[in-house]
Scaffold this active site. Structure first.
Site, short mmCIF file in Angstrom:
data_model
loop_
_atom_site.label_atom_id
_atom_site.label_comp_id
_atom_site.label_asym_id
_atom_site.label_seq_id
_atom_site.Cartn_x
_atom_site.Cartn_y
_atom_site.Cartn_z
N GLU A 37 31.06 61.85 11.29
CA GLU A 37 31.24 62.07 12.74
C GLU A 37 32.17 61.03 13.35
OE1 GLU A 37 30.65 64.69 14.24
OE2 GLU A 37 29.23 65.67 12.89
N TYR A 120 27.34 61.37 21.76
CA TYR A 120 27.60 62.44 20.79
C TYR A 120 27.15 62.04 19.38
CZ TYR A 120 29.66 65.36 17.36
OH TYR A 120 29.80 66.16 16.26
N ASP A 138 30.17 67.36 21.67
CA ASP A 138 31.51 66.77 21.59
C ASP A 138 32.48 67.66 22.39
OD1 ASP A 138 31.86 68.99 20.01
OD2 ASP A 138 32.86 67.94 18.37
#
Ligand code: ADE
Length: 358
Positions: A37, A120, A138
């Site tokens: 991520e 996020y 996101d």
């Protein structure tokens, strides 16, 4: 609400059938979610995949990452840009080893204390790795939801983002919420992209922006970050088999990254001769170095954070590798294992191909 349940069913069916096979999917470890991520924050999936795979081979655990020297970590990040992400991962790994016995925490409060983790990434770790019912919103998800609910709020504003996160948390089902999160990301990345492909969308029947013919106009984003142009003369100076490079100062954009010396100038001088004249001046004044000009090297365009830089390198030879504060002399071989900023790495690749350097 019925619409919502129906949409979620359609979304999941679509995701199960159409999702891309990505190395951080399936049943990822919390560490794999974290790394992927962070890499995906400002970088395209296709670019991230090989970086992610190499990273997981080299630093397979949080302990391995925490133990690695920052120079080795940045070397692996080389080319991905936004190096603060790599520095934060490294610092975060050290925090997790020190305070949490190497296990990534399972609560949002504790995760938020770790360097570089925002709403996020925290949501993604809790959802994808720990299967908690938490939204992970996101830019992709934001776009999907703004269109689905036909919201004309400005998504660059904090309150709008908060509202969308609340909507996302509401719509998550009790069961398999992590699949819905991942499916929303996938939909935003592949179908509900900046230019939406509504004809292929599993949510077309219930999407309000589609019904109003507004999908292409949304989302509304008022704040655009202005890019700044930079023009830099870059002397690549050899002396007795070594090259002069500096290492970015801690706390600055290029901290811990190697770069050739450079001089910012106001405009791009069109003529090579003008560049040579300016560089002669700068070498004398800024580096107090006398070096003989050899040749011009290929220009390099390089974007980082909000800057777009034009790097104009020229090759020089100095008689002696004189000591210059803030710089060091290295052999090409020594430099091969050093992390360079993206633009200077490309200059370094050109330097390596010079006959003269081998
Ligand atoms: N972009 C951000 N997170 C992602 C993910 N988990 N899969 C694909 N694209 C992404």
């Amino acid at each position: 609400m019925e619409d919502c349940e129906y949409s979620i069913k359609k979304l999941k069916q679509w995701f199960v059938a159409q999702q891309r096979d990505l190395p951080w999917r399936g049943n990822p470890s919390p560490y794999a979610v974290w790394v992927s991520e962070v890499m995906l924050q400002q970088t395209q999936v296709a670019v991230v995949v090989p970086y992610f795979e190499r990273w997981m081979r080299l630093f397979p655990t949080i302990e391995a990452l925490a133990k690695a020297p920052i120079e080795a970590v940045l070397k692996e990040w080389e080319g991905l840009g936004y190096y603060a992400r790599a520095r934060n991962l490294h610092e975060g790994a050290r925090t997790i080893v020190e305070h949490y016995h190497g296990k990534i925490p399972t609560s949002a409060e504790k995760l938020k204390e770790i360097k570089g983790l925002g709403d996020y990434t925290v949501g993604a770790i809790l959802s994808f790795a720990y299967h908690q019912r938490v939204a992970a919103v996101d830019g992709n998800v934001m776009r999907v939801l703004v269109r689905y609910y036909c919201l004309s709020d400005d998504i660059s504003k904090g309150p709008t983002q908060k509202k969308i996160r609340a909507l996302a948390n509401e719509l998550l089902p009790q069961d398999e919420s992590w699949i819905v999160n991942e499916a929303l990301i996938e939909l935003g990345a592949t179908i509900c992209a900046r230019m939406p492909k509504c004809e292929k969308c599993p949510l077309r029947e219930t999407c309000m922006a589609y019904a109003m013919g507004k999908a292409e106009q949304l989302p509304i984003k008022s704040v655009k970050i202005a890019t700044q142009l930079l023009f830099r003369l870059v002397p690549v100076i050899f002396s007795q088999g070594k090259v002069l490079v500096g290492c970015g100062v801690k706390g600055k954009v290029m901290a811990d990254l190697f770069e050739f010396p450079y001089f910012d100038i106001d405009n791009a001088p069109g003529e090579i001769e003008d560049q040579v004249v300016m560089m002669r001046e700068k070498l004398k004044l800024d580096l107090a170095l006398s070096a003989k000009w050899q040749q011009v090297m290929p220009q390099v365009k390089h974007s980082f954070t909000r800057y777009r830089a034009l790097l104009m390198p020229h090759l020089y030879i100095a008689k002696e590798p004189k000591e210059i504060p803030g710089y060091d002399w290295f052999t090409i071989e020594e430099l091969m294992s050093k992390p360079f900023s993206s633009g200077h790495r490309r200059i370094f690749a050109d330097v390596q191909s010079l006959q003269f350097a081998s």
